[in-house]
Design an enzyme around this catalytic site. Structure first.
Site, PDB file in Angstrom:
ATOM      1  CD  GLU A   2     -22.327  -5.210 -11.282  1.00  0.00           C
ATOM      2  OE1 GLU A   2     -21.109  -4.979 -11.232  1.00  0.00           O
ATOM      3  OE2 GLU A   2     -23.169  -4.548 -10.660  1.00  0.00           O
ATOM      4  CB  CYS A  60     -17.205   0.132 -17.115  1.00  0.00           C
ATOM      5  SG  CYS A  60     -18.306  -0.901 -16.125  1.00  0.00           S
ATOM      6  NE  ARG A 109     -20.563   0.981  -8.435  1.00  0.00           N
ATOM      7  CZ  ARG A 109     -19.353   0.412  -8.448  1.00  0.00           C
ATOM      8  NH1 ARG A 109     -18.995  -0.332  -9.465  1.00  0.00           N
ATOM      9  NH2 ARG A 109     -18.514   0.608  -7.446  1.00  0.00           N
ATOM     10  CG  ASN A 147     -13.217  -5.532 -13.444  1.00  0.00           C
ATOM     11  OD1 ASN A 147     -12.611  -5.787 -14.483  1.00  0.00           O
ATOM     12  ND2 ASN A 147     -12.971  -4.459 -12.733  1.00  0.00           N
ATOM     13  CG  ASP A 148     -18.367  -7.716 -10.038  1.00  0.00           C
ATOM     14  OD1 ASP A 148     -17.454  -8.363  -9.508  1.00  0.00           O
ATOM     15  OD2 ASP A 148     -18.899  -6.734  -9.500  1.00  0.00           O
ATOM     16  NE  ARG A 168     -14.039  -8.508  -9.610  1.00  0.00           N
ATOM     17  CZ  ARG A 168     -13.810  -7.249  -9.260  1.00  0.00           C
ATOM     18  NH1 ARG A 168     -12.624  -6.737  -9.474  1.00  0.00           N
ATOM     19  NH2 ARG A 168     -14.752  -6.516  -8.707  1.00  0.00           N
ATOM     20  NE  ARG A 196     -14.498   2.137  -9.371  1.00  0.00           N
ATOM     21  CZ  ARG A 196     -13.525   2.832  -9.988  1.00  0.00           C
ATOM     22  NH1 ARG A 196     -13.162   4.010  -9.506  1.00  0.00           N
ATOM     23  NH2 ARG A 196     -12.931   2.367 -11.057  1.00  0.00           N
ATOM     24  CG  HIS A 241      -2.132  -0.887   0.990  1.00  0.00           C
ATOM     25  ND1 HIS A 241      -2.872  -1.410   2.026  1.00  0.00           N
ATOM     26  CD2 HIS A 241      -2.727  -1.321  -0.154  1.00  0.00           C
ATOM     27  CE1 HIS A 241      -3.867  -2.129   1.529  1.00  0.00           C
ATOM     28  NE2 HIS A 241      -3.790  -2.095   0.223  1.00  0.00           N
TER      29      HIS A 241
END
Length: 834
Positions: free
Chosen positions: A689, A760, A590, A712-713, A723, A554, A447
């Site tokens: 998704e 996306c 979203r 992604n999902d 993932r 988001r 991080h």
């Protein structure tokens, strides 16, 4: 000078080859590496954009690219396709073996050879090894065209002969002269070879005690022979034998160290040391456990408040500097979770109440046990998270013991040198004064590395304990893209690094400038390119990088650093600040996408065995209409004078989107009756998704104004592959034909219904995937702001009919690997032809 790029699946391998090449060629040759390309979730995936970004800053005189295995080779090819034709001719993907080729190329480039010569030497890299193994004789070099103007004979006095490193020194020295220079092994009766060819010199196999002959032809032949004699008889004599003191005709070589590249960029400045003092606990035991337990609780509460204040301060500062975004917000949310970890507190409670430890002693023991657990994990990503636990633990310990926190406010610009820095320490740095970061320990996937990259500070980690021997004020230079560290660099080296830094900045500026134009394909087809963001700072970055609006805000990330869900008025303020930052472009929001995998302060969520398949997204919001209604009202109020779109997450059934729209309509009517200024009803979209949504796209399209396809999902659900699990990383590629068919069906359903569809996710930003999305008919791509310039450039080089043909064929293939190879091969003729 010609540069070298090493592309490998293994970071350790790439760093080792770079180190060996630099030892033989010197630090003047720019050597970039791209390794561990896919990150923790996709360890064998390869990112062409990263390769492009590594090559671009060192390509002024040409670059030779070496790659180890399948995907690395394929990604390197894709990276070359991203360069304009005029620049692409100066970048060569070399088929030579990785180690031998890179070393041969580096030595040849160090001599000032042009690109063609460097490539030729690299491609002949196996010659010396084959000769040494007796596989074949080294190639003969043609005799000089003119009689040598000078020649010398000598006996080699070096215990290991002319092996790789001394051979490299000889070749580099020979390159400094214009004369033709040959080398002959008299003892072995070999033919003369070119002394400027690292492969041919090594292939001679000259051993200790063997006689050699060096001949030179040209105006500076005498000087060349004298320099080579000095090298072989004085500088390269065996260390255990008597030596003539070395004469230096040039400045001493720079001292250099090597570490792990963590945040790209070049920094030059004085060492500013930072060594956090150890925290001493004077009293280990207590007779008052109740008092110590309360003491620990207060320290945790104060620590939590400090972390929240720090995060808000960073957000305000980065709103000006256009830096920290969703990844950084998630870091601090994770820190809060560590702080509230029930097992950690239970261990501390046990030590206080049962073993009568003081609060400080109990907390330190509990933290050290958790840190040790992380450090013994096999996964390097998880091991790196031990720094986060210690970061949280140290903050509480400072409060318990009264220890002074580390002061990182530099009085003058410099390069911060430390054993290691925690994420919260990195977050407090001022990029105006901290020119670079160099640490003895650490890793690039920590991080701390993420925050360093976000702040735009060049960063090298894992240099080793020798770094800490440097005294304050020592001049150093670091390259955060290669991991090199120069100690007391020579003025010539500093000037070269400054030029390289300017090239890096110029490349980034050129890409950003070009991205301000609309995304238009080679045949004039228009495709919108939007940004996925998490706050005001990323909104500004998106605009700088050419975004045509925000595809997905988001919204849950706006709430993570708060102790409670913000009120409706507070949400209006947050959304309006972002809408103003991107004005006049549209803002797609979203709705809260929270669940067991995204815990949020102020919302009690049950523990679930599999939160990815649980109570989350629109399912949770319909059960908690208070959350949904407040957010919808805030967005409707912002939408009165700004273009706002509303997007519902995790939709699986038609009745879910209908119920959500009914609530939206109710709130719009309520606000209208209250005489709140409103515009028309905003556009409403559904996140596709979940495979069920893709399969029901025909029906869903009648209930929404647009689709946003979350690759992604959708991929993890379609492929039944988490993932976040590296064991199934190979399955989580959105270019798998099964996933592409779901995307194709969704876009086709949108077209038939007269609505638009956006793609996306990570694959929206992959230049190799862009032709697929274009060919399937996507109207819009929504991606991370940093990738926008590259994606826009990719779009400009593709014709729509090409993309459509590629997409049709991709749907018939059997694997994501085949799809990627298809894109490369189908566009290769037009992209690779200079």
């Amino acid at each position: 000078m010609v540069g070298i790029a090493i592309v490998s699946h293994s970071h350790t391998l790439a760093v080792g080859i770079r180190e060996l090449a630099a030892q033989m060629a010197g630090d003047a040759v720019p050597i970039a590496i791209v390794a561990d390309l896919g990150g923790p979730d996709t360890p064998l995936e390869v990112d062409a954009v990263k390769i492009y970004q590594a090559i671009a800053p060192i390509e002024s005189d040409g670059v030779v690219v070496f790659a180890d295995l399948g995907r690395a080779v394929a990604a390197a090819k894709r990276a070359l396709e991203l360069f304009p034709a005029a620049r692409r001719c100066q970048i060569r993907l070399c088929a030579a073996p990785l180690a031998e080729g890179a070393i041969a190329a580096a030595v040849t480039a160090a001599g000032g050879a042009e690109l063609d010569r460097v490539v030729a030497e690299a491609e002949n890299a196996m010659t010396s090894k084959l000769a040494q193994l007796g596989a074949h004789d080294p190639p003969d070099s043609p005799p000089p065209e003119h009689f040598p103007t000078g020649q010398l004979h000598l006996t080699l006095d070096h215990s290991t002969g002319l092996h790789a490193r001394p051979a490299a020194q000889l070749v580099k020295l020979a390159f400094q002269f214009e004369s033709d220079i040959t080398l002959e092994n008299i003892t072995a009766r070999t033919a003369p070879v070119n002394a400027k060819s690292i492969n041919q010199v090594i292939a001679l196999g000259v051993r200790d005690g063997e006689e050699i002959a060096i001949a030179a032809t040209g105006a500076d032949a005498a000087a060349a022979l004298e320099a080579l004699r000095h090298l072989l008889t004085e500088e390269l004599t065996s260390p255990n034998r008597s030596r003539v003191p070395q004469r230096l005709s040039s400045p001493p070589p720079d001292r250099s160290l090597r570490g792990i590249p963590a945040a790209g960029g070049i920094a030059i400045g004085p060492v500013m040391r930072c060594e956090p003092a150890a925290i001493h606990i004077e009293t280990q035991h207590t007779e008052h456990p109740q008092r110590e337990w309360e003491f620990l609780q207060r320290a945790r509460d104060s620590s939590r408040a400090q972390m929240l204040d720090l995060h808000r301060e960073i957000g305000q500062r980065c709103a000006v500097t256009d830096r920290v975004g969703s990844s950084e917000a998630a870091i601090f949310a994770t820190h809060l979770l560590h702080l509230d970890d029930p097992t950690l507190m239970e261990r501390a409670r046990e030590l206080i109440w049962e073993q009568h430890h003081t609060a400080a002693a109990a907390w330190k023991t509990a933290i050290e046990e958790v840190v040790a657990t992380y450090e013994h994990l096999e996964d390097p990503l998880l091991r790196s998270r031990s720094a986060d636990v210690w970061d949280v633990g140290r903050r509480v310990l400072q409060l318990l013991t009264g220890a002074e926190p580390v002061c990182l406010l530099l009085r003058e610009p410099g390069i911060l040198v430390a054993p290691e820095l925690t994420p919260s320490e990195i977050a407090q740095l001022d990029p105006e004064r901290v020119l670079g970061i160099c640490t003895a320990a650490g890793c690039s996937i920590s991080h701390s590395g993420i925050l360093g990259r976000s702040l735009g500070i060049p960063m090298v980690v894992g240099v080793g304990p020798e770094l800490l021997h440097l005294s304050g004020g020592t001049a150093i230079a670091i390259d955060g893209g290669t991991g090199q560290v120069w100690v007391d660099p020579h003025p010539d080296q500093i000037e070269e690094l400054r030029r390289r830094r300017e090239r890096q900045l110029a490349t980034a500026r050129d890409l950003r400038q070009a991205a301000q134009n609309p995304a238009v394909a080679a045949d004039g087809h228009r495709l919108r390119v939007m940004a996925n963001i998490s706050g005001v700072a990323e909104a500004r970055i998106a605009m700088q990088n050419g975004a045509e609006g925000v595809g997905i805000l988001r919204s849950e990330f706006l709430f993570l650093a708060r102790r409670r869900i913000p009120s409706e008025d507070e949400q209006v303020e947050l959304y309006r600040a972002i809408a103003n930052a991107i004005d006049p472009h549209p803002l797609g929001v979203r709705i809260l996408d929270i669940g067991g995998d995204k815990p949020m302060p102020g919302i009690s969520l049950p523990d679930e065995d599999n939160p990815f398949l649980g109570w989350r997204g629109i399912r949770l919001l319909l059960d908690r209409p208070d959350l949904l209604r407040a957010q919808l009202r805030a967005l409707l109020r912002v939408g009165c004078d700004r273009p706002v779109k509303i997007l519902f997450p995790m939709v699986a059934r038609l009745q879910e989107i209908r119920a959500a729209r009914d609530i939206l309509t109710e709130e719009w009517e309520n606000l209208r009756r209250q005489n709140v200024p409103l515009s028309e009803m905003p556009e409403v979209g559904a996140m596709v998704e979940v495979p069920a949504a893709a399969l029901m796209a025909e029906r869903l399209a009648a209930a929404v104004d647009f689709f946003s396809i979350g690759t992604n999902d959708l991929t993890q659900y379609a492929m039944a592959a988490d993932r976040t699990n590296s064991k199934v990383a190979a399955l989580t590629d959105a270019l798998e034909p099964a996933v592409l068919r779901l995307v194709a069906e969704t876009i086709a359903a949108a077209k038939r219904a007269g609505i638009w569809a956006s793609v996306c996710g990570e694959l929206a930003a992959d230049p190799v995937a862009v032709p697929i999305w274009m060919g399937l008919g996507a109207h819009e791509l929504s991606l991370n702001p940093q990738a926008i310039p590259m994606v826009k450039m990719t779009i400009s080089r593709i014709r729509r009919d090409e993309a459509e043909a590629i997409a049709r064929e991709a749907l018939q293939l059997e694997s994501a690997i085949a799809v990627r190879e298809l894109v490369r091969s189908r566009l290769g003729l037009t992209i690779n032809n200079c």
